[in-house]
Scaffold this motif. Structure first.
Motif, PDB file in Angstrom:
ATOM      1  N   TRP A   1       0.828  -1.210   0.000  1.00  0.00           N
ATOM      2  CA  TRP A   1       0.000   0.000   0.000  1.00  0.00           C
ATOM      3  C   TRP A   1       0.858   1.253   0.000  1.00  0.00           C
ATOM      4  CZ3 TRP A   1      -0.358   3.580   4.078  1.00  0.00           C
ATOM      5  CH2 TRP A   1      -1.323   4.572   3.892  1.00  0.00           C
ATOM      6  N   ARG A   2       1.949   1.214   0.763  1.00  0.00           N
ATOM      7  CA  ARG A   2       2.788   2.406   0.915  1.00  0.00           C
ATOM      8  C   ARG A   2       3.722   2.635  -0.266  1.00  0.00           C
ATOM      9  NH1 ARG A   2       5.231   6.469   2.543  1.00  0.00           N
ATOM     10  NH2 ARG A   2       6.580   6.781   4.319  1.00  0.00           N
ATOM     11  N   PHE A   3       4.368   1.575  -0.763  1.00  0.00           N
ATOM     12  CA  PHE A   3       5.422   1.740  -1.764  1.00  0.00           C
ATOM     13  C   PHE A   3       5.129   1.067  -3.098  1.00  0.00           C
ATOM     14  CE2 PHE A   3       7.615   1.790   2.390  1.00  0.00           C
ATOM     15  CZ  PHE A   3       8.106   3.086   2.358  1.00  0.00           C
ATOM     16  N   GLY A   4       4.088   0.273  -3.177  1.00  0.00           N
ATOM     17  CA  GLY A   4       3.866  -0.538  -4.364  1.00  0.00           C
ATOM     18  C   GLY A   4       3.045   0.111  -5.457  1.00  0.00           C
ATOM     19  N   GLU A   5       3.269  -0.374  -6.657  1.00  0.00           N
ATOM     20  CA  GLU A   5       2.516   0.048  -7.831  1.00  0.00           C
ATOM     21  C   GLU A   5       2.102  -1.229  -8.564  1.00  0.00           C
ATOM     22  OE1 GLU A   5       3.498   3.157 -11.236  1.00  0.00           O
ATOM     23  OE2 GLU A   5       4.945   1.514 -11.197  1.00  0.00           O
ATOM     24  N   LEU A   6       0.797  -1.409  -8.750  1.00  0.00           N
ATOM     25  CA  LEU A   6       0.295  -2.595  -9.443  1.00  0.00           C
ATOM     26  C   LEU A   6       0.724  -2.558 -10.906  1.00  0.00           C
ATOM     27  CD1 LEU A   6      -1.477  -5.168  -9.335  1.00  0.00           C
ATOM     28  CD2 LEU A   6      -3.389  -3.721 -10.001  1.00  0.00           C
ATOM     29  N   VAL A   7       1.345  -3.625 -11.352  1.00  0.00           N
ATOM     30  CA  VAL A   7       1.812  -3.705 -12.730  1.00  0.00           C
ATOM     31  C   VAL A   7       0.848  -4.532 -13.567  1.00  0.00           C
ATOM     32  CG1 VAL A   7       3.696  -4.522 -14.205  1.00  0.00           C
ATOM     33  CG2 VAL A   7       4.203  -3.443 -12.032  1.00  0.00           C
ATOM     34  N   GLY A   8       0.318  -5.605 -12.981  1.00  0.00           N
ATOM     35  CA  GLY A   8      -0.610  -6.443 -13.725  1.00  0.00           C
ATOM     36  C   GLY A   8      -1.044  -7.651 -12.931  1.00  0.00           C
TER      37      GLY A   8
ATOM     38  N   ARG B   1      -1.245 -11.068  -8.412  1.00  0.00           N
ATOM     39  CA  ARG B   1      -1.028  -9.654  -8.724  1.00  0.00           C
ATOM     40  C   ARG B   1       0.449  -9.319  -8.573  1.00  0.00           C
ATOM     41  NH1 ARG B   1      -4.945  -9.652  -4.926  1.00  0.00           N
ATOM     42  NH2 ARG B   1      -3.688  -8.370  -3.552  1.00  0.00           N
ATOM     43  N   TYR B   2       0.981  -8.577  -9.540  1.00  0.00           N
ATOM     44  CA  TYR B   2       2.406  -8.258  -9.602  1.00  0.00           C
ATOM     45  C   TYR B   2       2.621  -6.767  -9.346  1.00  0.00           C
ATOM     46  CZ  TYR B   2       2.591 -12.887 -11.516  1.00  0.00           C
ATOM     47  OH  TYR B   2       2.457 -14.246 -11.669  1.00  0.00           O
TER      48      TYR B   2
ATOM     49  N   TRP C   1       9.936 -11.359 -16.049  1.00  0.00           N
ATOM     50  CA  TRP C   1       9.882  -9.994 -15.532  1.00  0.00           C
ATOM     51  C   TRP C   1      10.285  -9.957 -14.061  1.00  0.00           C
ATOM     52  CZ3 TRP C   1       6.777  -7.568 -11.805  1.00  0.00           C
ATOM     53  CH2 TRP C   1       6.896  -6.180 -11.758  1.00  0.00           C
ATOM     54  N   MET C   2       9.805 -10.895 -13.275  1.00  0.00           N
ATOM     55  CA  MET C   2      10.113 -10.927 -11.842  1.00  0.00           C
ATOM     56  C   MET C   2      11.614 -11.062 -11.583  1.00  0.00           C
ATOM     57  SD  MET C   2       7.493 -10.759  -9.715  1.00  0.00           S
ATOM     58  CE  MET C   2       8.149 -11.536  -8.260  1.00  0.00           C
ATOM     59  N   HIS C   3      12.314 -11.801 -12.437  1.00  0.00           N
ATOM     60  CA  HIS C   3      13.740 -12.051 -12.246  1.00  0.00           C
ATOM     61  C   HIS C   3      14.618 -11.111 -13.060  1.00  0.00           C
ATOM     62  CE1 HIS C   3      13.270 -15.611  -9.740  1.00  0.00           C
ATOM     63  NE2 HIS C   3      12.162 -15.798 -10.423  1.00  0.00           N
TER      64      HIS C   3
END
Length: 135
Positions: free
Chosen positions: A24-31, A38-39, A76-78
């Motif tokens: 919630w504080r630092f994240g941005e939903l990518v997809g 959820r990534y 993408w994750m790696h």
């Protein structure tokens, strides 16, 4: 109340309270993938000074099992690819198979022919074994 304690103390069924707060504080939903995972990445793709690259993480829909990440999202994750699959038109290869859960520890787990778990009895020795004896 039960859900609160599950979020506080368990990590294997979704996200913990700490992960929820960090997201919630630092994240941005990518997809999101076809399984509902959820990534996220650091907001704005900011570089983490301690890592030297942006943080990327996944919130699993259900049990946390790394094999549930599809190939496109795995790259993408790696940090193999910089562009998430939602921004490019990713088409799976013909050899990519759909996800199968990890069956270790279940009755459907792989058991090779020499295993005592495969059929209940072990095959006879072939005679090609020579035990070591001290010299």
């Amino acid at each position: 109340m039960k859900q609160f304690f599950l979020k506080l103390f368990t990590w294997w069924n979704g996200q913990t309270f700490g992960t929820q707060l960090w997201t919630w504080r630092f994240g941005e939903l990518v997809g999101q993938d076809e399984q509902g995972n959820r990534y996220y990445r650091t907001r704005g793709g900011a570089i983490d000074p301690t890592l030297g690259f942006e943080r990327r993480w996944v919130i699993f829909n259900g049990n946390a099992e790394a094999s549930r990440i599809p190939p496109a999202w795995h790259g993408w994750m790696h940090h193999v690819i910089d562009v998430p699959p939602t921004e490019i038109n990713y088409q799976p290869r013909e050899w990519e198979k759909p996800h199968q859960p990890n069956l270790t520890g279940t009755p459907r787990a792989y058991r090779p022919s020499g295993s005592t778990l495969a059929s209940g009895k072990r095959p006879k020795a072939t005679g090609d074994y020579q035990p070591w004896t001290p010299g």
